[in-house]
Design a protein around this motif. Structure first.
Motif, PDB file in Angstrom:
ATOM      1  N   GLU A   1     -41.389 -34.197  20.835  1.00  0.00           N
ATOM      2  CA  GLU A   1     -41.856 -33.847  22.177  1.00  0.00           C
ATOM      3  C   GLU A   1     -43.385 -33.772  22.168  1.00  0.00           C
ATOM      4  O   GLU A   1     -43.989 -33.289  21.217  1.00  0.00           O
ATOM      5  CB  GLU A   1     -41.293 -32.493  22.581  1.00  0.00           C
ATOM      6  CG  GLU A   1     -41.795 -31.987  23.916  1.00  0.00           C
ATOM      7  CD  GLU A   1     -41.337 -30.561  24.212  1.00  0.00           C
ATOM      8  OE1 GLU A   1     -41.688 -30.073  25.296  1.00  0.00           O
ATOM      9  OE2 GLU A   1     -40.647 -29.946  23.378  1.00  0.00           O
TER      10      GLU A   1
ATOM     11  N   GLY B   1     -33.726 -39.443  27.260  1.00  0.00           N
ATOM     12  CA  GLY B   1     -34.638 -38.319  27.426  1.00  0.00           C
ATOM     13  C   GLY B   1     -35.449 -38.421  28.697  1.00  0.00           C
ATOM     14  O   GLY B   1     -34.982 -38.913  29.724  1.00  0.00           O
TER      15      GLY B   1
ATOM     16  N   THR C   1     -43.929 -37.845  26.058  1.00  0.00           N
ATOM     17  CA  THR C   1     -42.524 -37.459  25.985  1.00  0.00           C
ATOM     18  C   THR C   1     -42.377 -35.987  26.339  1.00  0.00           C
ATOM     19  O   THR C   1     -43.168 -35.147  25.922  1.00  0.00           O
ATOM     20  CB  THR C   1     -41.949 -37.734  24.585  1.00  0.00           C
ATOM     21  OG1 THR C   1     -42.685 -36.989  23.615  1.00  0.00           O
ATOM     22  CG2 THR C   1     -42.022 -39.216  24.257  1.00  0.00           C
TER      23      THR C   1
ATOM     24  N   GLU D   1     -39.515 -34.258  25.817  1.00  0.00           N
ATOM     25  CA  GLU D   1     -38.501 -33.675  24.937  1.00  0.00           C
ATOM     26  C   GLU D   1     -38.443 -34.516  23.661  1.00  0.00           C
ATOM     27  O   GLU D   1     -39.050 -35.582  23.598  1.00  0.00           O
ATOM     28  CB  GLU D   1     -37.149 -33.638  25.645  1.00  0.00           C
ATOM     29  CG  GLU D   1     -36.662 -35.000  26.113  1.00  0.00           C
ATOM     30  CD  GLU D   1     -35.469 -34.903  27.061  1.00  0.00           C
ATOM     31  OE1 GLU D   1     -34.331 -34.884  26.548  1.00  0.00           O
ATOM     32  OE2 GLU D   1     -35.686 -34.829  28.285  1.00  0.00           O
ATOM     33  N   PRO D   2     -37.736 -34.064  22.643  1.00  0.00           N
ATOM     34  CA  PRO D   2     -37.595 -34.864  21.426  1.00  0.00           C
ATOM     35  C   PRO D   2     -36.653 -36.051  21.639  1.00  0.00           C
ATOM     36  O   PRO D   2     -35.855 -36.066  22.574  1.00  0.00           O
ATOM     37  CB  PRO D   2     -36.993 -33.897  20.400  1.00  0.00           C
ATOM     38  CG  PRO D   2     -36.980 -32.555  21.032  1.00  0.00           C
ATOM     39  CD  PRO D   2     -37.164 -32.725  22.495  1.00  0.00           C
TER      40      PRO D   2
END
Length: 191
Positions: A51, A75, A119, A121-122
């Protein structure tokens, strides 16, 4: 081939039933009706494990300048298009949109605009079409944290994850744009 001059946020229609959903992710006819008249010649796909990973602000110079059609396939990301057209009244300004795998949104980034995303989130995957081949001699970028761009990146408190190349890009003031303004300013919103 000519194209509409500003970025477009597209929301392709999804057809849902008990199995899940179906969506056309690319339709030349639908894009043409929206004013996009590029032939896309290459598909790219990136994966970001962490992230707060920033990719960009990237572009390719002529003769291999690229328009992009971007979507998040796993994601979520915050996606940015930055006006880099010399003489534009909106030079250095940007539009942003949250793209999610669940929502299926797409961002069209025309030639003359830098592109970046972070990004949210991961384990994020992003797929995008480009209108010209990758040409290392034509690649360029603007540093992600240039104060002239005033981008409030949604990154974790620890800061962003960057490639070594993205960490040393020039500022907007150091950039000599090869892109010409076509008479259409960046829209104020996605309208």
């Amino acid at each position: 081939m000519s194209s509409q001059s500003g970025p477009l946020l597209l929301r392709p229609r999804r057809f849902e039933d008990e199995r899940g959903w179906f969506m056309e992710t690319y339709s030349e006819a639908a894009l043409s009706r929206a004013g996009v008249h590029h032939a896309f010649v290459q598909d790219n796909h990136s994966y970001s494990a962490i992230e707060g990973t920033i990719r960009g602000i990237h572009f390719q110079r002529p003769p291999h300048a690229q328009a992009k059609l971007v979507r998040c396939v796993r994601g979520s990301i915050m996606d940015y298009a930055v006006d880099l057209r010399r003489g534009s009244p909106t030079y250095g300004r940007r539009l942003s949109a949250r793209l999610t795998a669940d929502g299926g949104e797409q961002l069209y980034v025309p030639i003359g605009f830098g592109h970046a995303f972070v990004t949210l989130e991961p384990d994020v995957e992003v797929a995008y079409k480009v209108s010209d081949v990758y040409a290392p001699a034509c690649e360029g970028g603007i540093i992600w944290n240039d104060s002239a761009l005033a981008i409030d990146w949604p990154v974790p408190a620890r800061g962003p994850v960057l490639s070594s190349k993205d960490a040393v890009l020039p500022t907007l003031a150091e950039f000599d744009s090869p892109f010409e303004y076509d008479g259409a300013p960046l829209p104020q919103t996605w309208g």
